[in-house]
Design an enzyme around this catalytic site. Sequence first.
Site, PDB file in Angstrom:
ATOM      1  N   HIS A  16       2.611  24.370 -13.966  1.00 46.17           N
ATOM      2  CA  HIS A  16       2.931  23.034 -14.479  1.00 46.17           C
ATOM      3  C   HIS A  16       4.420  22.990 -14.825  1.00 46.17           C
ATOM      4  CE1 HIS A  16      -1.324  21.853 -14.922  1.00 46.17           C
ATOM      5  NE2 HIS A  16      -1.491  23.149 -15.135  1.00 46.17           N
ATOM      6  N   LEU A  17       5.153  22.130 -14.135  1.00 50.24           N
ATOM      7  CA  LEU A  17       6.588  22.007 -14.410  1.00 50.24           C
ATOM      8  C   LEU A  17       6.926  20.748 -15.199  1.00 50.24           C
ATOM      9  CD1 LEU A  17       8.342  23.162 -11.090  1.00 50.24           C
ATOM     10  CD2 LEU A  17       8.277  24.362 -13.290  1.00 50.24           C
ATOM     11  N   ARG A  18       5.962  19.816 -15.299  1.00 47.53           N
ATOM     12  CA  ARG A  18       6.209  18.539 -16.000  1.00 47.53           C
ATOM     13  C   ARG A  18       7.360  17.771 -15.336  1.00 47.53           C
ATOM     14  NH1 ARG A  18       1.347  19.820 -17.982  1.00 47.53           N
ATOM     15  NH2 ARG A  18       1.385  21.125 -19.831  1.00 47.53           N
ATOM     16  N   ASN A  42      -0.436  16.900 -12.297  1.00 44.74           N
ATOM     17  CA  ASN A  42      -1.001  16.114 -13.408  1.00 44.74           C
ATOM     18  C   ASN A  42       0.071  15.547 -14.325  1.00 44.74           C
ATOM     19  OD1 ASN A  42      -0.446  18.716 -14.432  1.00 44.74           O
ATOM     20  ND2 ASN A  42      -2.045  18.577 -15.989  1.00 44.74           N
ATOM     21  N   HIS A 137     -10.052  22.567 -10.393  1.00 40.79           N
ATOM     22  CA  HIS A 137     -10.234  22.835 -11.823  1.00 40.79           C
ATOM     23  C   HIS A 137     -11.741  22.854 -12.057  1.00 40.79           C
ATOM     24  CE1 HIS A 137      -9.003  22.724 -16.168  1.00 40.79           C
ATOM     25  NE2 HIS A 137     -10.315  22.522 -16.220  1.00 40.79           N
ATOM     26  N   LEU A 220      -7.202  25.456 -21.264  1.00 38.89           N
ATOM     27  CA  LEU A 220      -8.416  25.134 -20.511  1.00 38.89           C
ATOM     28  C   LEU A 220      -8.322  25.704 -19.106  1.00 38.89           C
ATOM     29  CD1 LEU A 220      -9.026  21.476 -21.695  1.00 38.89           C
ATOM     30  CD2 LEU A 220     -10.439  23.483 -22.196  1.00 38.89           C
ATOM     31  N   ASP A 248      -0.708  29.216 -14.391  1.00 33.40           N
ATOM     32  CA  ASP A 248      -1.097  28.040 -15.172  1.00 33.40           C
ATOM     33  C   ASP A 248      -0.185  27.884 -16.388  1.00 33.40           C
ATOM     34  OD1 ASP A 248      -2.453  25.739 -15.813  1.00 33.40           O
ATOM     35  OD2 ASP A 248      -4.138  26.759 -16.772  1.00 33.40           O
ATOM     36  N   HIS A 252       3.681  22.731 -23.601  1.00 36.73           N
ATOM     37  CA  HIS A 252       3.565  21.584 -24.502  1.00 36.73           C
ATOM     38  C   HIS A 252       4.486  21.898 -25.676  1.00 36.73           C
ATOM     39  CE1 HIS A 252      -0.026  19.765 -22.615  1.00 36.73           C
ATOM     40  NE2 HIS A 252      -0.435  21.002 -22.426  1.00 36.73           N
ATOM     41  N   ALA A 264      -4.043  21.581 -24.840  1.00 34.34           N
ATOM     42  CA  ALA A 264      -4.428  22.809 -24.150  1.00 34.34           C
ATOM     43  C   ALA A 264      -3.299  23.264 -23.230  1.00 34.34           C
ATOM     44  CB  ALA A 264      -5.687  22.566 -23.332  1.00 34.34           C
TER      45      ALA A 264
HETATM   46  C1  NCD Z   1      -2.976  22.250 -18.327  1.00 34.52           C
HETATM   47  C2  NCD Z   1      -1.883  21.275 -18.742  1.00 34.52           C
HETATM   48  O1  NCD Z   1      -1.448  21.338 -19.889  1.00 34.52           O
HETATM   49  O2  NCD Z   1      -1.438  20.490 -17.906  1.00 34.52           O
HETATM   50  N1  NCD Z   1      -3.547  22.835 -19.503  1.00 34.52           N
HETATM   51  C3  NCD Z   1      -4.243  23.994 -19.589  1.00 34.52           C
HETATM   52  O3  NCD Z   1      -4.770  24.305 -20.655  1.00 34.52           O
HETATM   53  N2  NCD Z   1      -4.337  24.790 -18.558  1.00 34.52           N
HETATM   54  C4  NCD Z   1      -3.976  21.555 -17.498  1.00 34.52           C
HETATM   55  C5  NCD Z   1      -4.889  22.489 -16.770  1.00 34.52           C
HETATM   56  O4  NCD Z   1      -4.478  23.210 -15.869  1.00 34.52           O
HETATM   57  O5  NCD Z   1      -6.084  22.497 -17.101  1.00 34.52           O
HETATM   58 ZN    ZN Z   2      -3.190  24.171 -14.861  1.00 30.84          ZN
END
Ligand code: NCD
Ligand code: ZN
Length: 346
Positions: A16-18, A42, A137, A220, A248, A252, A264
């Site tokens: 996740h790079l946002r 996402n 997922h 998660l 993953d 945050h 999460a």
């Molecule tokens: C991920 C997220 O923050 O985008 N969070 C996580 O707990 N892994 C979403 C995901 O991959 O489930």
């Molecule tokens: Zn993820």
Amino acid sequence: MSETLTITRPDDWHLHLRDGAMLAAVLPETARHFARAIIMPNLVPPVVTGAQAAAYRDRILAALPEGMAFQPLMTLYLTEDTDPEDVAAAAASGLVRAVKLYPAGATTNSASGVSDFDRVRGVLERMAEIGLPLCVHGEVTAADIDIFDRESVFIDRVLDPIRRATPGLRVVMEHITTAGAVDYVRAGGADLGATITTHHLVINRNHILVGGIHPHYYCLPVAKRETHRLALVAAATSGENRFFLGTDSAPHTDALKENACGCAGCFTATNTLSILAEVFEREGALDRLEGFVSRHGPAFYRLPENPDTITLTRGAPVQYPTGIETGDGPVTVFDPGFDLHWRVAP
Ligand code: NCD
Ligand code: ZN
């Protein structure tokens, strides 16, 4: 005297790079060590179309610091309205390497995910035809299913039926957390692979809940019992090529983690390779680290391995920052809870 380990440069098959300020802050943490990563879609709003993926790829490349090399491997967020032909065109151009399935409501920013799997049948069939992997997922979201059972119920009720109904569909079970998922992957054919995160090799559910709530260990799918962690370690260090690294890493801000309703996600990009080397060393499997981080992923995704190498050296414990600063606020780096002796040479 220090020991060294030189391996093909690794890739991260789930990242996740946002976007925006967060992207700018976290991208160098991955690009420092990894050549490529499968980029999760996402965002808010999600990356659904080929055009959106192209624009996101351009923002990632624009955020890459001068002198760093990194190739984002883009994914599309599967919705019930996804157009099979848009997916096929984005794959044919080489832009998109996978499609991501989030059951609606399963995790962070998954509101646009799939509720009615019959409505994505056309997309899945097209993907099977062209060999484009589906990253899954794997958690059900029904309120009556205990959160610790959501992965195993998903395999029985959703994943296995989808795979049976769609012969040839190539599937990556993302961030597996249970011994049952390990068994399911082993029993599957060459069309089935799985990513394993760094943090699920290190923590079990006690780390989250014993002695107070530890929000930086909450992710998660949620970490399970120790028996499951041990099954994941055994799979990752087994040398079997269907298991590969997907960190993953999911940043945050501390304000959103240390919260009455904490988000999460564990942010592991910064120290992932040091942690993995420690885990593999403890298992007497350092010689299998390269397979897990650098070879099995490209083989599944039908991409060449990276042409260059990185070198890890063993010595006195490495001190990583406890967090990084971002334009959105501080982000805590995952604390494995043990000393790290392997560092990636600059
Ligand atoms: C991920 C997220 O923050 O985008 N969070 C996580 O707990 N892994 C979403 C995901 O991959 O489930
Ligand atoms: Zn993820």
